[in-house]
Every structure is written in structure tokens, then in C-alpha cells.
Write a protein that holds these residues in place. Structure first.
Motif, PDB file in Angstrom:
ATOM      1  N   TYR A 273       0.859  -1.186   0.000  1.00 36.85           N
ATOM      2  CA  TYR A 273       0.000   0.000   0.000  1.00 36.85           C
ATOM      3  C   TYR A 273       0.895   1.235   0.000  1.00 36.85           C
ATOM      4  N   VAL A 274       0.592   2.202  -0.855  1.00 39.87           N
ATOM      5  CA  VAL A 274       1.338   3.454  -0.917  1.00 39.87           C
ATOM      6  C   VAL A 274       0.359   4.615  -0.865  1.00 39.87           C
ATOM      7  N   CYS A 275       0.650   5.583   0.005  1.00 43.52           N
ATOM      8  CA  CYS A 275      -0.214   6.761   0.123  1.00 43.52           C
ATOM      9  C   CYS A 275      -0.153   7.573  -1.167  1.00 43.52           C
ATOM     10  N   GLY A 276      -1.315   7.777  -1.778  1.00 37.61           N
ATOM     11  CA  GLY A 276      -1.398   8.509  -3.036  1.00 37.61           C
ATOM     12  C   GLY A 276      -1.575  10.002  -2.824  1.00 37.61           C
ATOM     13  N   PRO A 277      -1.911  10.740  -3.883  1.00 35.60           N
ATOM     14  CA  PRO A 277      -1.974  12.196  -3.811  1.00 35.60           C
ATOM     15  C   PRO A 277      -3.301  12.708  -3.256  1.00 35.60           C
ATOM     16  N   THR A 278      -3.259  13.930  -2.722  1.00 32.52           N
ATOM     17  CA  THR A 278      -4.483  14.694  -2.465  1.00 32.52           C
ATOM     18  C   THR A 278      -4.714  15.538  -3.709  1.00 32.52           C
ATOM     19  N   VAL A 279      -5.799  15.276  -4.417  1.00 34.54           N
ATOM     20  CA  VAL A 279      -5.972  15.815  -5.769  1.00 34.54           C
ATOM     21  C   VAL A 279      -6.670  17.183  -5.753  1.00 34.54           C
ATOM     22  N   TYR A 280      -5.900  18.205  -5.373  1.00 33.47           N
ATOM     23  CA  TYR A 280      -6.422  19.570  -5.380  1.00 33.47           C
ATOM     24  C   TYR A 280      -5.551  20.508  -6.211  1.00 33.47           C
TER      25      TYR A 280
ATOM     26  N   LYS B 155     -10.345  24.793  -2.804  1.00 28.64           N
ATOM     27  CA  LYS B 155     -10.092  25.026  -4.231  1.00 28.64           C
ATOM     28  C   LYS B 155     -11.414  25.177  -4.990  1.00 28.64           C
ATOM     29  N   ALA B 156     -12.403  24.364  -4.621  1.00 29.81           N
ATOM     30  CA  ALA B 156     -13.712  24.425  -5.280  1.00 29.81           C
ATOM     31  C   ALA B 156     -14.368  25.785  -5.060  1.00 29.81           C
ATOM     32  N   LYS B 157     -14.258  26.303  -3.835  1.00 31.11           N
ATOM     33  CA  LYS B 157     -14.830  27.626  -3.541  1.00 31.11           C
ATOM     34  C   LYS B 157     -14.141  28.711  -4.354  1.00 31.11           C
ATOM     35  N   LEU B 158     -12.804  28.634  -4.437  1.00 26.36           N
ATOM     36  CA  LEU B 158     -12.043  29.650  -5.166  1.00 26.36           C
ATOM     37  C   LEU B 158     -12.431  29.676  -6.638  1.00 26.36           C
ATOM     38  N   GLU B 159     -12.665  28.510  -7.206  1.00 24.55           N
ATOM     39  CA  GLU B 159     -12.964  28.434  -8.638  1.00 24.55           C
ATOM     40  C   GLU B 159     -14.459  28.369  -8.916  1.00 24.55           C
ATOM     41  N   GLN B 160     -15.255  28.332  -7.831  1.00 19.55           N
ATOM     42  CA  GLN B 160     -16.719  28.290  -7.934  1.00 19.55           C
ATOM     43  C   GLN B 160     -17.184  27.101  -8.790  1.00 19.55           C
ATOM     44  N   ILE B 161     -16.644  25.940  -8.431  1.00 21.79           N
ATOM     45  CA  ILE B 161     -17.042  24.693  -9.087  1.00 21.79           C
ATOM     46  C   ILE B 161     -17.299  23.647  -8.006  1.00 21.79           C
ATOM     47  N   GLU B 162     -17.834  22.504  -8.410  1.00 19.81           N
ATOM     48  CA  GLU B 162     -18.086  21.413  -7.467  1.00 19.81           C
ATOM     49  C   GLU B 162     -16.762  20.782  -7.022  1.00 19.81           C
ATOM     50  N   PRO B 163     -16.654  20.339  -5.757  1.00 19.33           N
ATOM     51  CA  PRO B 163     -15.431  19.675  -5.307  1.00 19.33           C
ATOM     52  C   PRO B 163     -15.032  18.499  -6.196  1.00 19.33           C
ATOM     53  N   MET B 164     -16.019  17.733  -6.669  1.00 24.80           N
ATOM     54  CA  MET B 164     -15.669  16.583  -7.502  1.00 24.80           C
ATOM     55  C   MET B 164     -15.153  16.995  -8.885  1.00 24.80           C
ATOM     56  N   GLU B 165     -15.422  18.229  -9.301  1.00 22.75           N
ATOM     57  CA  GLU B 165     -14.793  18.736 -10.525  1.00 22.75           C
ATOM     58  C   GLU B 165     -13.300  18.961 -10.292  1.00 22.75           C
ATOM     59  N   VAL B 166     -12.978  19.465  -9.111  1.00 23.01           N
ATOM     60  CA  VAL B 166     -11.567  19.629  -8.735  1.00 23.01           C
ATOM     61  C   VAL B 166     -10.878  18.268  -8.711  1.00 23.01           C
ATOM     62  N   VAL B 167     -11.542  17.309  -8.057  1.00 18.96           N
ATOM     63  CA  VAL B 167     -10.995  15.956  -7.953  1.00 18.96           C
ATOM     64  C   VAL B 167     -10.753  15.358  -9.340  1.00 18.96           C
ATOM     65  N   GLN B 168     -11.748  15.479 -10.206  1.00 15.95           N
ATOM     66  CA  GLN B 168     -11.636  14.899 -11.544  1.00 15.95           C
ATOM     67  C   GLN B 168     -10.486  15.528 -12.326  1.00 15.95           C
ATOM     68  N   ARG B 169     -10.404  16.840 -12.302  1.00 16.94           N
ATOM     69  CA  ARG B 169      -9.382  17.551 -13.082  1.00 16.94           C
ATOM     70  C   ARG B 169      -7.982  17.107 -12.678  1.00 16.94           C
ATOM     71  N   TYR B 170      -7.731  17.087 -11.357  1.00 17.58           N
ATOM     72  CA  TYR B 170      -6.362  16.820 -10.916  1.00 17.58           C
ATOM     73  C   TYR B 170      -6.047  15.327 -10.813  1.00 17.58           C
ATOM     74  N   THR B 171      -7.075  14.494 -10.771  1.00 18.63           N
ATOM     75  CA  THR B 171      -6.832  13.051 -10.880  1.00 18.63           C
ATOM     76  C   THR B 171      -6.389  12.722 -12.304  1.00 18.63           C
ATOM     77  N   VAL B 172      -7.037  13.348 -13.283  1.00 22.46           N
ATOM     78  CA  VAL B 172      -6.645  13.156 -14.684  1.00 22.46           C
ATOM     79  C   VAL B 172      -5.214  13.639 -14.906  1.00 22.46           C
ATOM     80  N   ASP B 173      -4.873  14.815 -14.362  1.00 26.82           N
ATOM     81  CA  ASP B 173      -3.509  15.337 -14.484  1.00 26.82           C
ATOM     82  C   ASP B 173      -2.504  14.372 -13.855  1.00 26.82           C
ATOM     83  N   PHE B 174      -2.851  13.831 -12.693  1.00 28.50           N
ATOM     84  CA  PHE B 174      -1.983  12.887 -11.988  1.00 28.50           C
ATOM     85  C   PHE B 174      -1.717  11.656 -12.859  1.00 28.50           C
TER      86      PHE B 174
END
Length: 493
Positions: free
Chosen positions: A33-40, A94-113
């Protein structure tokens, strides 16, 4: 092939502080098991180094013939700003700053990861669970710890009672910290604090009205503590005790220390046999930091769009650079270091490109069997990739001598050398051969013929300033030109 039966692997175990012989719980199987990223945000280069180190470890276990279940999580909730129990959730902020849903933040940076790790040629883990996908499991663990009296509820939040746990356990055994010293060095609780002791940590946090990431629980709407998710996911997929837990050195305390405490409190068992920690990456001798502008992202290295490096570098060169240091040592990134790695990478790829065309004889001047075992000895010594790479260049030296007819190699030894070299470079180190394609080579040859003609014309006209400028600038690009009796030739370093 079950190569592991013929190799003795030693791993530096953070729990014991020494290199322990690796013995899996189940023969032929490894649970890691390896600790993965916090996707923000976009994945940092230092995080890439950690995941690359464990990718190499994953690859070596597979090479040895183990069946590996590699679990690496995605943190998509519960990680507060200061890595403790205060502040906003990093993703929610991050979601508040960009005025988007938290899961949009998660999706964007999970894809980048995923895209970034794919460029670095990392294998995907066997399972990549998310924190939000395991809320029920986390709640169940909290219930178990509460039932055993090692946690308490306060105003809709639940905290782990570190002092009570420490009466019969050793909180701090992974990081080497003593609870008495921690108590001495912490501030007094204020009247507003919900914790009984400053060392206690959150298993569940009550969600205030403005908190947008929240789930129902027996204690009211809230969200799980950051440390809890890894305990829930690692034990679910690997069992109450598993072989290896890895992560960055910065996670040893408090994150991994809290994981041990949670697991021991809920199951009564030590969760992990081998704790492994990868060290940090610095930039030009200093800690990477966005606030001081001493920071670079992977995409900026590949494109050359930065103010730190003189040129772009390919993902394969950067990975080769990373593998040249032991995973437990601090590694400093600089333009000079990457240039040197690029030259070494090109030498290695040139040898790999030419090895199949080597002429063979009846005997060998190179003891290939002894060399091969030295490669295994390096990897068996806590995955010592720098020593392995030194051995790879020992092979490169002999390959070049054979090409120059200064040494001989038998057909049998050539086959072993070729298969072993390719296995260690491609399969274990995960370094791709990104040397030039045929079309690229034809283009370079054409451009070089033109430059050599211009340079020869300048020399004939005694325009030595232009002639020297062409030569010197080509050297800076890693291209060496040589004047001989048969004309001018060039080589790429």
C-alpha cells in the motif's frame, strides 16, 4: 519464473531502523500500500519521485516472479489545510475559489496525476481506491475504536485518545518520538478545544454549515479524518496485517504513526511488516517552494517553458535521473544534473540499440554471469538503483569494446547480456527507449550535413569566428563534430 526463490532481498524497514530480510506473509505474494496524492492541484515533481520509487519497487517484485497487489489511494476528502484537524478541506477550498463542485476539482487533478505518471512510464496500481468511496468502512472502524474505549465523541466530532492508547501500546514507535516529549512541547488546550489532549487526532469531524463536503454518520453530518482513510482502504484490500506500506518521508509523522495507532486499536494487530519511506527532491540545493519561486512542474521540464532549466528534457531522461539516487536519499534537481543524466541516458540507449548486432565468437572476455548477479545483488540491497546503474554502465563499456573488436563475446553470453540488460533497464527501472526514430535520424543527418558544409565554407574563407561558433553551439546541444582526414563527422553525446 519464480526468481525470488534464488534471491535474498533486504528492505530498510522504518519500523525497525535496519535492513530486514523480506519474507512475505504469503509465499509468492506481496501486498503493498502506498499513500497517493491529495488531488487539489497539479502533481508536484517531488510527489512524482515518490511514486516513481515505488513503481520501481513494484516492478522489481514482479520481475522476481511475485504476484503483487499494489494499492495506491486517491485522497479526495478529509485532508485539511495544515495536515492536522483545523482549517478548510484542501479540495473544498479550491472548489470555492474556482466556484465549481469539489468533484470537478478531484476529476481535473486526478486526470492530471494519471497523465503525468503515464508520461513517466509508471505502471498503474492493482487497485486505486478513493477516500469518498470508503466512507462506510471508515465509519465502521470508528465504531470499533469507540467500543474499545480508545476514542471519544465531542460535539459531533470523534477523536482518538492517544494518551489512553499509549498505556498499552507505543505511540511514536515508527517516528522514534516519545509521547512524553510531545506532551512537553505542545501548547495548552484552550476552553474552545474539543480534544482532551493536544496529541489526540480526529477520526471524524463535524461539518459546520459552510462545509460543502459532508456525509451522514451516527455522530451527525461530517467528514472523516485524513489518517483514517488509509487504514480503511489498506486493510480492506490487503488484510489486517500486510507486507509493505510506503509513502514520502514527510508522512512518517503524524500520518503513518496515526495509521498504526488506528489499526492496532481497531484490530489489535500490527498492520504492516515493512514500512518504507522515500526521500524528498530539492531544486538547485533548496527546498521546492512555490512561494519562493523555487519550483518546477513536470510539464515545464518537458516543454522547456521555465526560467530554471536551459532546455527541455524528456520524461525518460528525468526518470533516469531519478533512478540514479537511492530512494531513501535526498536528490537535488539542477540543469547540470539533468544534462549529465541525458548524456548517460543516450550512452545507455545507444548500447541497447546496438547490442543485438554484436559479432560473436567462441569465447567471452566479459563474465556475463557474474555481472548479472551483481545487478541482482544491487537490487536485493534495498533496491539500490545507483549501484545497479553503475553495473549497467559496466556492461555498456564491454559492449563498446566488443563493437570495436577489442573484446569477444560468445553467442550464449550475448543472449544473456542482451536479455538481462533489457530486463533491468526497461522492466525494472522502467526507463523507456526514447532515442530518435528513423525519421528523426534522417532529419538530423540532413541538418548536420548542411551545417558542416557551411562550417567548411567558413573555414575555407578564413572566417574562423563563424566556424568556431557553429562548433561551440553544437557542443552546447550535445553534438560533437570531429575533423579527420576523411572529412568531418559528428556524434550525439
Amino acid at each position: 519464473m519464480q526468481l525470488y526463490k534464488d534471491q535474498t532481498l533486504r528492505i530498510h524497514n522504518s519500523l525497525t531502523g535496519k535492513k530486514d530480510i523480506f519474507k512475505p506473509i504469503n509465499e509468492g505474494h506481496v501486498g503493498m500500500y502506498v499513500c497517493g496524492p491529495t488531488v487539489y492541484s497539479n502533481v508536484h515533481l517531488g510527489n512524482c519521485r515518490t511514486f516513481m520509487s515505488f513503481d520501481m519497487i513494484f516492478r522489481y517484485f514482479k520481475h522476481l516472479g511475485y504476484k503483487v497487489r499494489y494499492v495506491r489511494n486517491i485522497t479526495d476528502a478529509g485532508h485539511l489545510e495544515n495536515d492536522a484537524d483545523e482549517g478548510e478541506d484542501k479540495i473544498a477550498k479550491k472548489a470555492k475559489l474556482e466556484q465549481i463542485e469539489p468533484m470537478e476539482v478531484v476529476q481535473r487533478y486526478t486526470v492530471d496525476f494519471h497523465n503525468t505518471l503515464q508520461l513517466f512510464n509508471l505502471l498503474p496500481p492493482s487497485i486505486e481506491p478513493t477516500a469518498t468511496g470508503h466512507i462506510i468502512e471508515q465509519i465502521e472502524i470508528i465504531k470499533e475504536i469507540l467500543e474499545k474505549g480508545l476514542a471519544y465523541e465531542a460535539n459531533g466530532s470523534v477523536y482518538f485518545d492517544v494518551l489512553k492508547f499509549n498505556k498499552d501500546h507505543d505511540y511514536g514507535k515508527l517516528s522514534g518520538r516519545k509521547l512524553e516529549d510531545m506532551i512537553t512541547n505542545t501548547r495548552e488546550l484552550t476552553a474552545q478545544d474539543e480534544k482532551r489532549n493536544p496529541q489526540d487526532f480526529a477520526l471524524w469531524k463535524k461539518a459546520e454549515p459552510q462545509h460543502i463536503m459532508r456525509w451522514p454518520s451516527p455522530w451527525g453530518d461530517g467528514f472523516p479524518g485524513w489518517h483514517l482513510e488509509c487504514t480503511a482502504m489498506s486493510t480492506k484490500y490487503l488484510g489486517e496485517t500486510f507486507d509493505i506500506h510506503g509513502g514520502g518521508m514527510d508522512l512518517k509523522f503524524p500520518h503513518h504513526e496515526c495509521e498504526i495507532a488506528q489499526a492496532e486499536a481497531s484490530t489489535g494487530k500490527s498492520p504492516v511488516n515493512y514500512w518504507m519511506h522515500a526521500n524528498m527532491l530539492t531544486l538547485n540545493g533548496r527546498k521546492m517552494s512555490k512561494s519562493t519561486d523555487n519550483n518546477i512542474y513536470p510539464a515545464e521540464i518537458f516543454s522547456g517553458d521555465n526560467n530554471i532549466l536551459s532546455k527541455p528534457y524528456t520524461p525518460a531522461v528525468v526518470r533516469f535521473f531519478m533512478m540514479q539516487a537511492h530512494y531513501t536519499s535526498i536528490l537535488d534537481l539542477s540543469d547540470e544534473a539533468l544534462q549529465a543524466s541525458e548524456k548517460g541516458y543516450n550512452r545507455l540507449m545507444d548500447a541497447l540499440d546496438s547490442i543485438d548486432t554484436l559479432k560473436t565468437g567462441d569465447t567471452s572476455d566479459f563474465d556475463v554471469a557474474a555481472w548479472k548477479q551483481k545487478c541482482y545483488d544491487a537490487m536485493n540491497d534495498d533496491f539500490n538503483t545507483p549501484i545497479l546503474i553503475a553495473q549497467l554502465f559496466e556492461a555498456v563499456k564491454h559492449i563498446n569494446l566488443i563493437k570495436e573488436d577489442k573484446e569477444a563475446i560468445s553467442a550464449e553470453d550475448k543472449e544473456v547480456l542482451a536479455s538481462s540488460l533489457k530486463a533491468f533497464v526497461y522492466d525494472v527501472l522502467g526507463i523507456e527507449n526514447q532515442s530518435m526514430t528513423k525519421d528523426d535520424s534522417n532529419t538530423l543527418n540532413g541538418v548536420m550535413e548542411l551545417l558542416i558544409d557551411i562550417r567548411n565554407e567558413a573555414r575555407a574563407n578564413k572566417d574562423f569566428a563563424t566556424s568556431d561558433k557553429i562548433r561551440d553551439q553544437l557542443i552546447e546541444l550535445g553534438i560533437q563534430i570531429k575533423d579527420g582526414k576523411d572529412g568531418t563527422t559528428f556524434s550525439v553525446n
